[in-house]
Write a protein that holds these residues in place. Structure first.
Motif, PDB file in Angstrom:
ATOM      1  N   LEU A 101       1.391-132.817 -97.911  1.00 18.98           N
ATOM      2  CA  LEU A 101       2.589-133.285 -97.221  1.00 18.98           C
ATOM      3  C   LEU A 101       2.232-133.363 -95.744  1.00 18.98           C
ATOM      4  N   HIS A 102       2.332-134.550 -95.167  1.00 14.62           N
ATOM      5  CA  HIS A 102       1.940-134.711 -93.773  1.00 14.62           C
ATOM      6  C   HIS A 102       3.032-135.430 -93.008  1.00 14.62           C
ATOM      7  N   GLY A 103       2.849-135.530 -91.697  1.00 15.47           N
ATOM      8  CA  GLY A 103       3.858-136.153 -90.850  1.00 15.47           C
ATOM      9  C   GLY A 103       3.329-137.369 -90.115  1.00 15.47           C
ATOM     10  N   ALA A 104       4.267-138.116 -89.553  1.00 13.04           N
ATOM     11  CA  ALA A 104       3.951-139.241 -88.670  1.00 13.04           C
ATOM     12  C   ALA A 104       5.134-139.409 -87.730  1.00 13.04           C
ATOM     13  N   GLU A 105       4.893-139.868 -86.533  1.00 12.06           N
ATOM     14  CA  GLU A 105       5.974-140.049 -85.557  1.00 12.06           C
ATOM     15  C   GLU A 105       5.551-141.035 -84.479  1.00 12.06           C
ATOM     16  N   TRP A 106       6.474-141.310 -83.576  1.00 14.53           N
ATOM     17  CA  TRP A 106       6.240-142.263 -82.490  1.00 14.53           C
ATOM     18  C   TRP A 106       6.403-141.574 -81.148  1.00 14.53           C
ATOM     19  N   THR A 107       5.696-142.088 -80.145  1.00 14.68           N
ATOM     20  CA  THR A 107       5.939-141.618 -78.787  1.00 14.68           C
ATOM     21  C   THR A 107       7.371-141.970 -78.397  1.00 14.68           C
ATOM     22  N   THR A 108       7.901-141.309 -77.373  1.00 15.94           N
ATOM     23  CA  THR A 108       9.311-141.479 -77.037  1.00 15.94           C
ATOM     24  C   THR A 108       9.656-142.892 -76.585  1.00 15.94           C
ATOM     25  N   ASP A 109       8.664-143.660 -76.119  1.00 17.36           N
ATOM     26  CA  ASP A 109       8.939-145.045 -75.734  1.00 17.36           C
ATOM     27  C   ASP A 109       8.723-146.024 -76.885  1.00 17.36           C
ATOM     28  N   LYS A 110       8.405-145.479 -78.082  1.00 15.98           N
ATOM     29  CA  LYS A 110       8.210-146.280 -79.294  1.00 15.98           C
ATOM     30  C   LYS A 110       7.038-147.261 -79.189  1.00 15.98           C
ATOM     31  N   GLU A 111       6.123-147.022 -78.269  1.00 14.35           N
ATOM     32  CA  GLU A 111       4.986-147.914 -78.083  1.00 14.35           C
ATOM     33  C   GLU A 111       3.770-147.521 -78.915  1.00 14.35           C
ATOM     34  N   LEU A 112       3.731-146.277 -79.375  1.00 15.81           N
ATOM     35  CA  LEU A 112       2.545-145.805 -80.093  1.00 15.81           C
ATOM     36  C   LEU A 112       2.965-144.965 -81.286  1.00 15.81           C
ATOM     37  N   GLU A 113       2.520-145.386 -82.480  1.00 14.23           N
ATOM     38  CA  GLU A 113       2.731-144.567 -83.670  1.00 14.23           C
ATOM     39  C   GLU A 113       1.614-143.531 -83.736  1.00 14.23           C
ATOM     40  N   VAL A 114       2.009-142.282 -83.897  1.00 12.07           N
ATOM     41  CA  VAL A 114       1.049-141.186 -83.884  1.00 12.07           C
ATOM     42  C   VAL A 114       0.840-140.698 -85.315  1.00 12.07           C
ATOM     43  N   SER A 115      -0.311-141.000 -85.871  1.00 11.80           N
ATOM     44  CA  SER A 115      -0.615-140.553 -87.228  1.00 11.80           C
ATOM     45  C   SER A 115      -1.065-139.098 -87.205  1.00 11.80           C
ATOM     46  N   ASP A 116      -0.962-138.450 -88.333  1.00  6.59           N
ATOM     47  CA  ASP A 116      -1.315-137.040 -88.441  1.00  6.59           C
ATOM     48  C   ASP A 116      -2.833-136.906 -88.552  1.00  6.59           C
ATOM     49  N   PRO A 117      -3.490-136.254 -87.593  1.00  9.49           N
ATOM     50  CA  PRO A 117      -4.952-136.124 -87.664  1.00  9.49           C
ATOM     51  C   PRO A 117      -5.407-135.307 -88.862  1.00  9.49           C
ATOM     52  N   ARG A 118      -4.517-134.466 -89.403  1.00 10.53           N
ATOM     53  CA  ARG A 118      -4.883-133.677 -90.585  1.00 10.53           C
ATOM     54  C   ARG A 118      -4.968-134.545 -91.834  1.00 10.53           C
ATOM     55  N   LEU A 119      -4.223-135.659 -91.849  1.00 10.11           N
ATOM     56  CA  LEU A 119      -4.341-136.601 -92.967  1.00 10.11           C
ATOM     57  C   LEU A 119      -5.739-137.192 -93.009  1.00 10.11           C
ATOM     58  N   LYS A 120      -6.226-137.642 -91.861  1.00 11.27           N
ATOM     59  CA  LYS A 120      -7.565-138.222 -91.786  1.00 11.27           C
ATOM     60  C   LYS A 120      -8.626-137.198 -92.194  1.00 11.27           C
ATOM     61  N   ALA A 121      -8.463-135.967 -91.703  1.00 10.20           N
ATOM     62  CA  ALA A 121      -9.430-134.914 -92.032  1.00 10.20           C
ATOM     63  C   ALA A 121      -9.370-134.567 -93.511  1.00 10.20           C
ATOM     64  N   PHE A 122      -8.167-134.510 -94.061  1.00 10.87           N
ATOM     65  CA  PHE A 122      -7.989-134.195 -95.479  1.00 10.87           C
ATOM     66  C   PHE A 122      -8.614-135.277 -96.356  1.00 10.87           C
ATOM     67  N   ARG A 123      -8.361-136.530 -96.013  1.00  8.69           N
ATOM     68  CA  ARG A 123      -8.919-137.647 -96.784  1.00  8.69           C
ATOM     69  C   ARG A 123     -10.451-137.589 -96.749  1.00  8.69           C
ATOM     70  N   ARG A 124     -11.018-137.315 -95.583  1.00  8.59           N
ATOM     71  CA  ARG A 124     -12.478-137.256 -95.455  1.00  8.59           C
ATOM     72  C   ARG A 124     -13.049-136.119 -96.311  1.00  8.59           C
ATOM     73  N   THR A 125     -12.438-134.956 -96.213  1.00 11.12           N
ATOM     74  CA  THR A 125     -12.951-133.789 -96.933  1.00 11.12           C
ATOM     75  C   THR A 125     -12.826-133.952 -98.440  1.00 11.12           C
ATOM     76  N   MET A 126     -11.674-134.438 -98.890  1.00 14.71           N
ATOM     77  CA  MET A 126     -11.464-134.591-100.323  1.00 14.71           C
ATOM     78  C   MET A 126     -12.291-135.746-100.902  1.00 14.71           C
ATOM     79  N   THR A 127     -12.460-136.806-100.128  1.00 18.84           N
ATOM     80  CA  THR A 127     -13.284-137.929-100.587  1.00 18.84           C
ATOM     81  C   THR A 127     -14.731-137.494-100.767  1.00 18.84           C
ATOM     82  N   ALA A 128     -15.209-136.645 -99.873  1.00 21.57           N
ATOM     83  CA  ALA A 128     -16.582-136.144 -99.978  1.00 21.57           C
ATOM     84  C   ALA A 128     -16.784-135.337-101.262  1.00 21.57           C
ATOM     85  N   ARG A 129     -15.674-134.814-101.812  1.00 20.85           N
ATOM     86  CA  ARG A 129     -15.747-134.041-103.055  1.00 20.85           C
ATOM     87  C   ARG A 129     -15.312-134.878-104.261  1.00 20.85           C
ATOM     88  N   ASN A 130     -15.132-136.199-104.035  1.00 27.72           N
ATOM     89  CA  ASN A 130     -14.659-137.111-105.086  1.00 27.72           C
ATOM     90  C   ASN A 130     -13.337-136.628-105.687  1.00 27.72           C
TER      91      ASN A 130
END
Length: 338
Positions: A179-208
């Motif tokens: 379960l991860h999060g995502a949000e936007w900067t207060t001016d709505k100019e930048l969507e901020v993805s969860d860096p733990r999602l990227k790390a989780f995907r990398r780690t789990m993909t390495a383990r197939n």
């Protein structure tokens, strides 16, 4: 030693039951926002240890603007940023620096004579440029701005996620939900993805072992964690994994509630690990296993970087990366060492 509910109740002047319900995000409780804020702040403060005092800079009292991207109300829903701010303010007090808070990137509230700015949270390029126009002495906490020439204090998310996956994996829990999060900067100019999602995907993909069907997106709030876990339970049914990593503690507390309502025992049926190790991790039931982030160190390091920059005239930007520690509690009973 961690503060007890009694310590918090005595400090705020409310009952033990009120403290317990507030820390468990019980929105049915009739309590003022002021009292709720007091309870969270006292709980965080009582868990801090005193740092060794160092002499202040002798010439003048420095003015540091603390720009918080969350609103004051939203800060109570994610104590991670409150904890950073409290650590920052404690270190500033030790140095005899004057700190001035502003929320939601309100530049109009910043003193034009400020000596430095510490920005906590996530900011768009436009917001960064606006802050830089006020002072060149900028430090960002929880966002890496080194490539744009600014001091930054960040957490090692990849190391943290590797710890979580390793812990589950060592006990045969290979189907791991997220379960991860995502949000936007207060001016709505930048969507901020969860860096733990990227790390989780990398780690789990390495383990197939990465399965996108086990990944659910929310918005970091307690209610979102509750809703996304209910969604996971409904969609996956008997395929619900026996381990979930949740990328902040409020969402994890909400996920615990959803699992209880579905009569899915934690940790016997589902093990759960959160992230940040904020105060609520110790007061939910069962106590939440989580990744401890030294938020006090994040905040105090930002002050140290400002002090160094102003004392030495340093213009070369620095990035300080703070490590983490996996703390196992009752939500992952089977992972505890015998």
């Amino acid at each position: 030693m961690a503060a007890t509910l009694k310590d918090i109740a005595q400090s705020v002047g409310v009952s033990l039951a009120t403290v317990s319900r507030v820390l468990n995000y019980d929105r049915t409780l009739s309590v003022s926002e002021h009292t709720r804020k007091q309870i969270f702040e006292v709980a965080e403060n009582l868990n801090y240890t005193k740092l060794k005092r160092r002499p202040a800079m002798p010439d003048k009292q420095l003015k540091i603007a603390v720009v918080q991207w969350y609103s004051e109300t939203k800060e109570l829903d994610d104590l991670y940023y409150m904890s950073i701010r409290l650590g920052l303010e404690k270190r500033s007090e030790q140095r005899h620096f004057l700190t001035m808070r502003t929320f939601q990137n309100d530049l109009n509230a910043i003193d034009p004579d400020v000596d430095a700015i510490i920005a906590i949270g996530k900011f768009s390029n436009q917001q960064v440029a606006a802050l830089a126009r006020l002072t060149p002495n900028l430090v960002f906490v929880d966002q890496d701005q080194l490539c744009h020439g600014y001091d930054s204090v960040v957490t090692d998310f990849q190391f943290a996620v590797d710890q979580v996956v390793d812990a589950f994996w060592a006990h045969g829990q290979h189907r791991i939900g997220l379960l991860h999060g995502a949000e936007w900067t207060t001016d709505k100019e930048l969507e901020v993805s969860d860096p733990r999602l990227k790390a989780f995907r990398r780690t789990m993909t390495a383990r197939n072992a990465y399965d996108p069907d086990l990944v659910f997106a929310g918005d970091y709030t307690n209610q979102s964690g509750y809703e996304q876990m209910k969604r996971a339970i409904t969609q996956l049914g008997d395929r619900l994994p026996d381990a979930f990593f949740v990328t902040n503690d409020p969402m994890a507390a909400g996920a615990l509630k959803a699992l209880r309502e579905a009569d899915l025992a934690v940790p016997d049926r589902v093990s759960l690990i959160g992230f940040n190790d904020t105060t609520i991790a110790k007061y939910v039931f069962p106590e939440l296993s989580t990744v401890h982030v030294n938020t006090e160190l994040l905040g105090s390091t930002a002050v140290d970087l400002i002090e160094n920059r102003l004392q030495t005239g340093r213009s070369t930007p620095q990035r300080v990366t703070v490590g983490t520690e996996l703390v196992l509690r009752e939500s992952t009973r089977s992972l505890k060492k015998a």
